[in-house]
Design a protein around this motif. Structure first.
Motif, PDB file in Angstrom:
ATOM      1  N   ASN A  88      -8.503  -4.583   6.342  1.00  0.00           N
ATOM      2  CA  ASN A  88      -7.406  -3.876   5.681  1.00  0.00           C
ATOM      3  C   ASN A  88      -7.360  -4.308   4.223  1.00  0.00           C
ATOM      4  O   ASN A  88      -6.963  -5.442   3.924  1.00  0.00           O
ATOM      5  N   ASN A  89      -7.774  -3.440   3.330  1.00  0.00           N
ATOM      6  CA  ASN A  89      -7.852  -3.759   1.907  1.00  0.00           C
ATOM      7  C   ASN A  89      -6.627  -3.300   1.128  1.00  0.00           C
ATOM      8  O   ASN A  89      -6.528  -3.544  -0.076  1.00  0.00           O
ATOM      9  N   THR A  90      -5.689  -2.644   1.799  1.00  0.00           N
ATOM     10  CA  THR A  90      -4.508  -2.118   1.124  1.00  0.00           C
ATOM     11  C   THR A  90      -3.646  -3.219   0.504  1.00  0.00           C
ATOM     12  O   THR A  90      -3.201  -3.081  -0.642  1.00  0.00           O
ATOM     13  N   PRO A  91      -3.356  -4.340   1.220  1.00  0.00           N
ATOM     14  CA  PRO A  91      -2.526  -5.386   0.603  1.00  0.00           C
ATOM     15  C   PRO A  91      -3.110  -5.926  -0.702  1.00  0.00           C
ATOM     16  O   PRO A  91      -2.366  -6.203  -1.645  1.00  0.00           O
ATOM     17  N   ALA A  92      -4.417  -6.066  -0.773  1.00  0.00           N
ATOM     18  CA  ALA A  92      -5.047  -6.574  -2.001  1.00  0.00           C
ATOM     19  C   ALA A  92      -4.829  -5.602  -3.154  1.00  0.00           C
ATOM     20  O   ALA A  92      -4.566  -6.014  -4.290  1.00  0.00           O
ATOM     21  N   ALA A  93      -4.934  -4.308  -2.870  1.00  0.00           N
ATOM     22  CA  ALA A  93      -4.700  -3.306  -3.915  1.00  0.00           C
ATOM     23  C   ALA A  93      -3.251  -3.337  -4.378  1.00  0.00           C
ATOM     24  O   ALA A  93      -2.971  -3.281  -5.585  1.00  0.00           O
ATOM     25  N   LEU A  94      -2.335  -3.433  -3.451  1.00  0.00           N
ATOM     26  CA  LEU A  94      -0.919  -3.499  -3.805  1.00  0.00           C
ATOM     27  C   LEU A  94      -0.621  -4.715  -4.666  1.00  0.00           C
ATOM     28  O   LEU A  94       0.089  -4.629  -5.674  1.00  0.00           O
ATOM     29  N   ARG A  95      -1.182  -5.865  -4.290  1.00  0.00           N
ATOM     30  CA  ARG A  95      -0.953  -7.095  -5.076  1.00  0.00           C
ATOM     31  C   ARG A  95      -1.482  -6.948  -6.492  1.00  0.00           C
ATOM     32  O   ARG A  95      -0.810  -7.309  -7.465  1.00  0.00           O
ATOM     33  N   GLN A  96      -2.709  -6.435  -6.620  1.00  0.00           N
ATOM     34  CA  GLN A  96      -3.312  -6.326  -7.950  1.00  0.00           C
ATOM     35  C   GLN A  96      -2.525  -5.379  -8.846  1.00  0.00           C
ATOM     36  O   GLN A  96      -2.287  -5.669 -10.023  1.00  0.00           O
ATOM     37  N   LEU A  97      -2.099  -4.262  -8.297  1.00  0.00           N
ATOM     38  CA  LEU A  97      -1.364  -3.289  -9.100  1.00  0.00           C
ATOM     39  C   LEU A  97       0.005  -3.831  -9.509  1.00  0.00           C
ATOM     40  O   LEU A  97       0.454  -3.611 -10.631  1.00  0.00           O
ATOM     41  N   ARG A  98       0.643  -4.562  -8.625  1.00  0.00           N
ATOM     42  CA  ARG A  98       1.919  -5.168  -8.999  1.00  0.00           C
ATOM     43  C   ARG A  98       1.728  -6.209 -10.090  1.00  0.00           C
ATOM     44  O   ARG A  98       2.533  -6.313 -11.024  1.00  0.00           O
TER      45      ARG A  98
END
Length: 225
Positions: free
Chosen positions: A95-105
């Motif tokens: 699941n790569n979604t949490p990493a994307a959310l963290r980076q964008l935040r």
């Protein structure tokens, strides 16, 4: 080591005046104030269509989350657009979604989910002054994941007046980008690339535009030594 600005200035000598003028004009129309996030899209032609529209609208970055569905880097359909975009790929985990959310935040983006929700806002009513916006688009089959729905700061939708309940993801992305970018261009907000971002994007463009740019830049480095 040469700076990226020095490399850009050097590569300008290897393209026509018309191309230099085109790059100079288009880079002033690019933005990182808006970015698009494609979460696990299944259809490669939808990914390609979103990228082409992003390029046409001046949205520089596209983030691609690859969970079950992988991005096809060999596709020739999106090649004409993706070479001018900055692509960020999230892969390697189940699941790569949490990493994307963290980076964008971390980069200061608001997480905006494009899905029907009780708190959704029509795209033309979205407040652009609240800061940078990352628009998430989900897979064609099931939509956005619970991770995105749970973390989203806002929800937006495109108004529809027919019997069909949803739009194709690439059409939805196009309508949202058009609305947001038109309103930004009519506003007094500073949505343009920063000087540092301009250099990075220009360097990417010139490396793509100049044949054998790697060898040319290598010789350019050797001149300094």
């Amino acid at each position: 080591m040469r700076t990226e600005q020095e490399k850009v200035e050097y590569l300008k000598n290897f393209v026509t005046d018309e191309k230099n003028a085109l790059f100079s004009r288009l880079i002033r129309e690019r933005t990182e104030y808006v970015t698009l996030v494609l979460e696990d899209l299944y259809q490669s032609h939808n990914q390609s269509a979103v990228m082409r529209t992003a390029d046409c609208m001046g949205v520089q970055s596209v983030h691609i989350i690859e969970n079950r569905n992988k991005y096809d880097v060999t596709s020739t359909v999106s090649q004409g657009a993706r070479e001018w975009l900055t692509l960020h790929r999230y892969r390697g985990e189940k699941n790569n979604t949490p990493a994307a959310l963290r980076q964008l935040r971390q980069q200061g983006y608001r997480i905006i989910a494009t899905t029907p929700h009780s708190r959704d806002t029509l795209i033309d009513d979205l407040d652009l002054k609240k800061g940078k916006m990352a628009f998430f688009f989900g897979t064609e089959l099931t939509g956005l994941s619970e991770d995105v729905i749970r973390e989203a700061d806002e929800f937006v939708k495109v108004p529809m007046y027919g019997f069909t309940e949803s739009l194709n993801v690439s059409v939805c992305a196009a309508l949202i980008m058009y609305s947001v970018m038109q309103r930004l261009r009519e506003s007094d907000l500073d949505w343009h690339l920063s000087p540092e971002e301009e250099v990075k994007v220009a360097f990417q463009w010139y490396k793509h535009a100049v044949k054998a740019s790697g060898e040319i830049l290598e010789r350019f480095e050797q001149q300094k030594s």
